[in-house]
Design a protein around this motif. Structure first.
Motif, PDB file in Angstrom:
ATOM      1  N   GLN A 137       0.725  -1.100   0.005  1.00 55.82           N
ATOM      2  CA  GLN A 137      -0.035  -0.093   0.132  1.00 55.82           C
ATOM      3  C   GLN A 137       0.935   1.261  -0.046  1.00 55.82           C
ATOM      4  OE1 GLN A 137      -1.814  -1.839  -0.759  1.00 55.82           O
ATOM      5  NE2 GLN A 137      -3.357  -2.768   0.532  1.00 55.82           N
ATOM      6  N   SER A 138       1.971   1.424   0.979  1.00 52.78           N
ATOM      7  CA  SER A 138       2.780   2.794   1.027  1.00 52.78           C
ATOM      8  C   SER A 138       4.003   2.039   1.686  1.00 52.78           C
ATOM      9  CB  SER A 138       2.015   3.789   1.192  1.00 52.78           C
ATOM     10  OG  SER A 138       3.156   4.827   1.502  1.00 52.78           O
ATOM     11  N   PHE A 139       5.111   2.895   1.429  1.00 52.38           N
ATOM     12  CA  PHE A 139       6.312   2.606   2.225  1.00 52.38           C
ATOM     13  C   PHE A 139       6.253   3.857   3.102  1.00 52.38           C
ATOM     14  CE2 PHE A 139       7.120   0.118  -1.645  1.00 52.38           C
ATOM     15  CZ  PHE A 139       7.807  -1.046  -1.145  1.00 52.38           C
ATOM     16  N   ASP A 140       5.442   4.760   3.048  1.00 54.40           N
ATOM     17  CA  ASP A 140       5.491   5.892   3.786  1.00 54.40           C
ATOM     18  C   ASP A 140       4.951   5.780   5.462  1.00 54.40           C
ATOM     19  OD1 ASP A 140       5.936   9.065   3.889  1.00 54.40           O
ATOM     20  OD2 ASP A 140       3.810   8.629   4.714  1.00 54.40           O
ATOM     21  N   ASP A 141       5.771   5.954   6.251  1.00 51.39           N
ATOM     22  CA  ASP A 141       5.339   5.627   7.781  1.00 51.39           C
ATOM     23  C   ASP A 141       4.151   6.447   8.306  1.00 51.39           C
ATOM     24  OD1 ASP A 141       7.507   3.890   8.003  1.00 51.39           O
ATOM     25  OD2 ASP A 141       8.833   5.360   9.002  1.00 51.39           O
ATOM     26  N   GLN A 173       1.536  -4.297  -4.248  1.00 53.97           N
ATOM     27  CA  GLN A 173       0.429  -3.579  -4.518  1.00 53.97           C
ATOM     28  C   GLN A 173       0.534  -1.953  -3.740  1.00 53.97           C
ATOM     29  OE1 GLN A 173      -2.939  -5.907  -3.143  1.00 53.97           O
ATOM     30  NE2 GLN A 173      -2.219  -7.911  -4.564  1.00 53.97           N
ATOM     31  N   LEU A 174       0.415  -1.197  -4.473  1.00 55.18           N
ATOM     32  CA  LEU A 174       0.045  -0.011  -3.742  1.00 55.18           C
ATOM     33  C   LEU A 174      -1.207   0.789  -3.813  1.00 55.18           C
ATOM     34  CD1 LEU A 174       3.606   1.620  -5.601  1.00 55.18           C
ATOM     35  CD2 LEU A 174       3.294   0.743  -3.272  1.00 55.18           C
ATOM     36  N   LEU A 175      -1.608   1.575  -2.848  1.00 56.26           N
ATOM     37  CA  LEU A 175      -2.669   2.211  -2.659  1.00 56.26           C
ATOM     38  C   LEU A 175      -2.434   3.644  -2.572  1.00 56.26           C
ATOM     39  CD1 LEU A 175      -5.185   0.216  -0.718  1.00 56.26           C
ATOM     40  CD2 LEU A 175      -5.724   2.509  -1.171  1.00 56.26           C
ATOM     41  N   PRO A 176      -2.283   4.297  -3.601  1.00 57.02           N
ATOM     42  CA  PRO A 176      -1.964   5.971  -3.357  1.00 57.02           C
ATOM     43  C   PRO A 176      -3.221   6.659  -3.052  1.00 57.02           C
ATOM     44  CG  PRO A 176      -2.467   5.253  -5.779  1.00 57.02           C
ATOM     45  CD  PRO A 176      -2.146   3.871  -5.131  1.00 57.02           C
ATOM     46  N   GLY A 177      -3.091   7.610  -2.256  1.00 55.58           N
ATOM     47  CA  GLY A 177      -4.302   8.530  -1.922  1.00 55.58           C
ATOM     48  C   GLY A 177      -4.789   8.055  -0.622  1.00 55.58           C
ATOM     49  N   LEU A 178      -4.053   7.372   0.328  1.00 53.86           N
ATOM     50  CA  LEU A 178      -4.497   6.882   1.551  1.00 53.86           C
ATOM     51  C   LEU A 178      -4.405   8.043   2.554  1.00 53.86           C
ATOM     52  CD1 LEU A 178      -1.995   3.747   2.207  1.00 53.86           C
ATOM     53  CD2 LEU A 178      -4.748   3.713   2.302  1.00 53.86           C
ATOM     54  N   PRO A 179      -5.182   7.994   3.682  1.00 56.04           N
ATOM     55  CA  PRO A 179      -5.179   8.884   4.603  1.00 56.04           C
ATOM     56  C   PRO A 179      -3.725   9.048   5.205  1.00 56.04           C
ATOM     57  CG  PRO A 179      -6.985   7.334   5.395  1.00 56.04           C
ATOM     58  CD  PRO A 179      -6.341   6.908   3.917  1.00 56.04           C
ATOM     59  N   GLY A 180      -3.410  10.518   5.417  1.00 54.63           N
ATOM     60  CA  GLY A 180      -1.835  10.616   5.582  1.00 54.63           C
ATOM     61  C   GLY A 180      -1.040  10.887   4.513  1.00 54.63           C
ATOM     62  N   ASP A 181      -1.657  10.719   3.087  1.00 54.60           N
ATOM     63  CA  ASP A 181      -0.953  10.902   2.068  1.00 54.60           C
ATOM     64  C   ASP A 181      -0.410  12.363   1.876  1.00 54.60           C
ATOM     65  OD1 ASP A 181      -0.146  10.338  -0.660  1.00 54.60           O
ATOM     66  OD2 ASP A 181      -1.896  11.606  -1.297  1.00 54.60           O
ATOM     67  N   ARG A 182       0.592  12.785   1.148  1.00 56.79           N
ATOM     68  CA  ARG A 182       0.918  14.080   1.113  1.00 56.79           C
ATOM     69  C   ARG A 182       1.504  14.037  -0.347  1.00 56.79           C
ATOM     70  NH1 ARG A 182       3.148  11.446   4.730  1.00 56.79           N
ATOM     71  NH2 ARG A 182       5.129  11.685   4.177  1.00 56.79           N
ATOM     72  N   ARG A 202       0.406  -3.850  -8.855  1.00 60.64           N
ATOM     73  CA  ARG A 202      -0.700  -3.331  -9.176  1.00 60.64           C
ATOM     74  C   ARG A 202      -1.128  -2.112  -8.516  1.00 60.64           C
ATOM     75  NH1 ARG A 202      -4.506  -8.155  -9.849  1.00 60.64           N
ATOM     76  NH2 ARG A 202      -3.171  -9.733  -9.588  1.00 60.64           N
ATOM     77  N   LEU A 203      -1.776  -1.029  -9.082  1.00 60.32           N
ATOM     78  CA  LEU A 203      -1.870   0.314  -8.370  1.00 60.32           C
ATOM     79  C   LEU A 203      -3.445   0.425  -8.102  1.00 60.32           C
ATOM     80  CD1 LEU A 203       0.687   2.115 -10.660  1.00 60.32           C
ATOM     81  CD2 LEU A 203       1.196   1.277  -8.433  1.00 60.32           C
ATOM     82  N   TYR A 204      -3.866   0.479  -6.946  1.00 61.33           N
ATOM     83  CA  TYR A 204      -5.423   0.776  -6.412  1.00 61.33           C
ATOM     84  C   TYR A 204      -5.568   2.073  -5.952  1.00 61.33           C
ATOM     85  CZ  TYR A 204      -5.716  -4.357  -7.005  1.00 61.33           C
ATOM     86  OH  TYR A 204      -5.513  -5.798  -7.609  1.00 61.33           O
ATOM     87  N   PRO A 205      -6.065   3.288  -6.605  1.00 60.98           N
ATOM     88  CA  PRO A 205      -5.953   4.335  -6.044  1.00 60.98           C
ATOM     89  C   PRO A 205      -7.180   4.223  -4.801  1.00 60.98           C
ATOM     90  CG  PRO A 205      -6.164   4.738  -8.355  1.00 60.98           C
ATOM     91  CD  PRO A 205      -5.861   3.217  -8.019  1.00 60.98           C
TER      92      PRO A 205
END
Ligand code: SF4
Length: 342
Positions: A137-141, A173-182, A202-205
């Motif tokens: 989903q993301s690598f961003d803490d 699989q990445l999930l761009p636009g999650l809460p906490g996204d910048r 796979r990219l799942y906005p």
């Protein structure tokens, strides 16, 4: 007189195997994630693994008798590596029996980065698993923390390494636009993903789907999803970055399966998102080639198989191509693999 520019599409060749998906909604999941709506995607809110196993065996027997296949069997929709014992082994040993009979050539599953460990992966590999798709989903803490995923970017990175070290193919699989996204988080996730050299991505906005905890946040005004135009632009950039590293992107957006579409409350949903994004990525490639040409274009030969995506969905890119200087009749669809720009 300038030379024509000859180029090929940057996408790596597609896989030749056909996937046989087996959905195990929420099975093995330690909890339900904020945004997840496997129930709406699959039309089922719980699974009876025994029933799924029985139905699968019947369906595989029928496929074998009808001479269909071969297939790659894929266990999706839950956390396969955290299924209660003895289910992972039970599913894998059935797949192995059909592999011996030539119907199945490969087995993959999806799981969470915090539900894998080296011994467990080695065991599944020995039982016939070939590939693991990690719902990173993301690598961003910060995005992971705000979304309540329960692990860090380092956990996700380590899980990707573990999958490869176990001799398994890796999918991310990445999930761009999650809460906490910048701004910049997704581009950074794509860079890290490309650096990990997975077989597929796979990219799942992120979408707001009815009856999810995310829907409650959205109703309270505490979450806003990406717009469709931002999503198109960000995903097109991701496609080009991943293709440049020879990574296949096998899904853009959730497929319109089950009752999903009627339950989407907000977010960058489009039934032809893949076609739209691929068209935009191709337009960027062509734009770059026009810069190299050093003059306005006079013609463009396009391999016939890209006819359906050159102008995006419903010709949405027609105006952009007109601005680039392509008048009527300047594009020809041709056999073969090469684009020729003059
Ligand atoms: S996102 Fe994945 S881990 Fe979370 S509930 Fe859905 S299937 Fe389970």
């Amino acid at each position: 007189m300038p030379h024509p520019i000859v180029f090929t599409h940057p996408e790596p060749p597609p896989a030749t195997t056909r996937i046989w998906p087996v959905f195990l909604p929420f099975a093995g999941c330690p909890y339900r994630c904020l945004y997840c709506a496997q129930d709406k995607q699959t039309g089922r809110d719980h699974v009876d693994l025994g029933n799924i196993l029985r139905d699968l065996e019947t369906d595989l027997e029928q496929a074998l008798a009808a001479g269909r296949g071969p297939y790659e069997i894929a266990f999706y929709g839950g956390t396969f590596t955290a299924l209660p014992e003895p289910w992972p082994e039970t599913f894998l040993s059935m797949a192995a029996r059909f592999r011996e009979r030539g119907l199945i050539t490969r087995v993959r599953c999806s799981t969470r980065p915090d539900c894998v460990d080296p011994d467990g992966l080695a065991g599944l590999r020995a039982q016939g698993l070939d590939m693991v798709e990690l719902g990173v989903q993301s690598f961003d803490d910060a995005a992971l923390r705000t979304s309540g995923r329960g692990y860090t970017g380092e956990t996700a990175r380590a899980a990707c390494a573990m999958v490869k070290e176990a001799g398994l193919a890796l999918g991310i699989q990445l999930l761009p636009g999650l809460p906490g996204d910048r701004d910049g988080v997704f581009a950074d996730d794509v860079r890290r993903t490309a650096g990990l050299a997975p077989e597929t991505v796979r990219l799942y906005p992120c979408l707001v789907i009815r009856d999810t905890p995310l829907a409650a946040l959205w109703e309270q005004g505490e979450y806003a999803p990406w717009t469709l135009s931002r999503t198109r632009a960000e995903l097109a950039g991701a496609l080009l970055a991943l293709w440049a590293k020879n990574v296949r992107v096998i899904r853009l957006g959730l497929p319109p399966e089950g009752t999903l579409a009627e339950h989407i409350l907000d977010g960058p949903w489009h039934p032809a998102l893949g076609q739209s994004v691929r068209g935009l990525a191709l337009a960027q490639v062509i734009w770059e080639k026009i810069q190299l040409l050093g003059k306005g274009p006079s013609s463009l030969d396009v391999p016939r198989r890209y006819q359906g995506e050159l102008l995006g969905h419903a010709d949405e890119l027609a105006e952009e191509y007109a601005i680039l200087g392509f008048g009527k009749g300047m594009v020809r669809y041709v056999d073969g693999d090469e684009f020729v720009l003059e």
